[in-house]
Structure formats: C-alpha cells, structure tokens
Design an enzyme around this catalytic site. Structure first.
Site, PDB file in Angstrom:
ATOM      1  N   ASP A 132      -2.408   1.458  -6.674  1.00 10.70           N
ATOM      2  CA  ASP A 132      -0.826   1.354  -6.113  1.00 10.70           C
ATOM      3  C   ASP A 132      -0.068   0.943  -7.159  1.00 10.70           C
ATOM      4  OD1 ASP A 132      -1.267   1.559  -3.139  1.00 10.70           O
ATOM      5  OD2 ASP A 132      -2.967   0.454  -3.662  1.00 10.70           O
ATOM      6  N   ASP A 174       0.812  -1.152   0.252  1.00 13.14           N
ATOM      7  CA  ASP A 174      -0.022  -0.076  -0.105  1.00 13.14           C
ATOM      8  C   ASP A 174       0.779   1.429   0.030  1.00 13.14           C
ATOM      9  OD1 ASP A 174      -2.895   1.050   0.194  1.00 13.14           O
ATOM     10  OD2 ASP A 174      -1.878   2.270   1.785  1.00 13.14           O
ATOM     11  N   GLU A 208       1.129   5.756  -0.029  1.00 10.81           N
ATOM     12  CA  GLU A 208       0.493   6.694   0.201  1.00 10.81           C
ATOM     13  C   GLU A 208       1.105   7.806  -0.779  1.00 10.81           C
ATOM     14  OE1 GLU A 208      -2.466   6.667   1.832  1.00 10.81           O
ATOM     15  OE2 GLU A 208      -2.033   4.832   2.762  1.00 10.81           O
ATOM     16  N   ASP A 224      -2.806  -0.176   6.399  1.00 13.39           N
ATOM     17  CA  ASP A 224      -3.543  -0.586   5.501  1.00 13.39           C
ATOM     18  C   ASP A 224      -3.248  -2.081   4.905  1.00 13.39           C
ATOM     19  OD1 ASP A 224      -5.007   1.828   5.563  1.00 13.39           O
ATOM     20  OD2 ASP A 224      -4.505   2.514   3.762  1.00 13.39           O
ATOM     21  N   HIS A 271      -5.365   5.254   5.807  1.00 15.87           N
ATOM     22  CA  HIS A 271      -4.370   5.904   5.075  1.00 15.87           C
ATOM     23  C   HIS A 271      -3.025   6.123   5.321  1.00 15.87           C
ATOM     24  CE1 HIS A 271      -7.930   6.601   2.588  1.00 15.87           C
ATOM     25  NE2 HIS A 271      -8.481   7.043   3.513  1.00 15.87           N
TER      26      HIS A 271
END
Length: 177
Positions: A103, A7, A9, A164, A159
């Site tokens: 992603d 994951d 960000e 996550d 997030h």
C-alpha cells in the site's frame, strides 16, 4: 498519535494487460484507531477513477467486487487525495499503517505519476510484519489467514479497502500491544 490503518485496491489483471508499474489506486479504505483503546474513531472510504487503464478488468472486478459504475462515478486520484489529506489532517501525529509494504509503494507510485505530494511523513508501520513478530511467526501471512488464526471471522468482503482496513483494526490488540 493516531494509527491510520490504510488499504488500497488498485487496477489489476491476471493476464498482464495492466503492468505492475501502471496499476492505479481505485479505492481508498482507512480507519483511524485511538492508540490507547485501539478502537476505531473514524473511517474514510472513496473510489478513485483510474486514468491509465480506465476500464476495470473482469479479474479486478471479480477480486474486489468494485464495479465499473463505481469507478465511472468517482473523482480522479488528485481530487480524492485532497479529501484523504483533509481527513488525515484532523488527527494528531497520524501514523500510516498497512498490511505489508504494497500500500505504501502503491501510494508513492500514484503520487509520483500524478505529481502530487505524498500525504504522510516518513513513518510507516508494516502491521503484517509486526503481527507476525508479536505472535512469534517466522514470516507474515495474508490478512484472511491472520484473522482466522486469531479465531475471528472475516467481516465484509475481502479485497475491499474499507473492509480490509476494518478487519486489520480487529487485530490491533495483537499488533500494537
């Protein structure tokens, strides 16, 4: 084979100051799952210093809980990617998994921008889609809703890449079996 649930960000803004094609990864969170037990066997987490939009927007900081200080102390994407590739390399037949295709696309975009090789082969499992198919839902749902649907409580901060990824791993019995 090892499932690598990843994951990212990325820089973002609700006011349009960070266009989609200029978003950059600011956190890599990943867990490695044993394909038989579906248990986490290792984790990877690093912050990444963005280059195009180095100042975190208030929206992004609020959404992710990542601070400007976290990013100011971080290494650049090419440096962090080297560490990530070394981590990936310790697993036999690593399979890139993520909640949706965002992603994968973000990683491809950052690799192109920084002119570094993509760290995975062609195989990618969209576990959002697989979860929906396995549970008989017509369309995918957000991670938080999927966790709640399974009677679980979200652990950590939504997030945040590593949190996550850990929560996606908790859904593994509903994705990979």
């Amino acid at each position: 084979m090892t499932y690598l649930i990843v994951d990212f960000e990325a820089t973002c803004c609700d006011a349009g100051s960070v266009p989609r094609n200029e978003m950059e990864i600011i956190e890599i969170g990943a867990v490695a799952l044993d394909p038989k037990s579906l248990r986490i066997i290792d984790e990877f987490e690093r912050f990444v210093k963005p280059q195009r939009h180095p100042l975190l927007t208030n929206f992004c900081a609020s959404l992710t809980s990542i601070t400007q200080r976290d990013l100011d102390r971080a290494d650049s994407f090419p440096e962090v990617l080297k560490s990530f590739q070394a981590w990936i390399g310790q697993f036999e037949n690593p399979v890139f998994c993520s909640w949706g295709n965002y992603d994968k696309n973000q990683l491809l975009q950052d690799c192109r921008y920084f002119k570094v090789p993509f760290p995975f082969d062609e195989q990618h499992i969209n576990i959002k889609q697989r979860f929906a198919e396995n549970k008989g839902y017509r369309k995918g749902m957000g991670l938080g809703r999927a966790i709640k649907t399974m009677g679980l409580t979200f652990h950590g901060t939504a997030h945040r890449g590593i949190d996550d990824a850990r929560n996606m791993a908790r859904l593994a019995p509903h994705i990979f079996s």
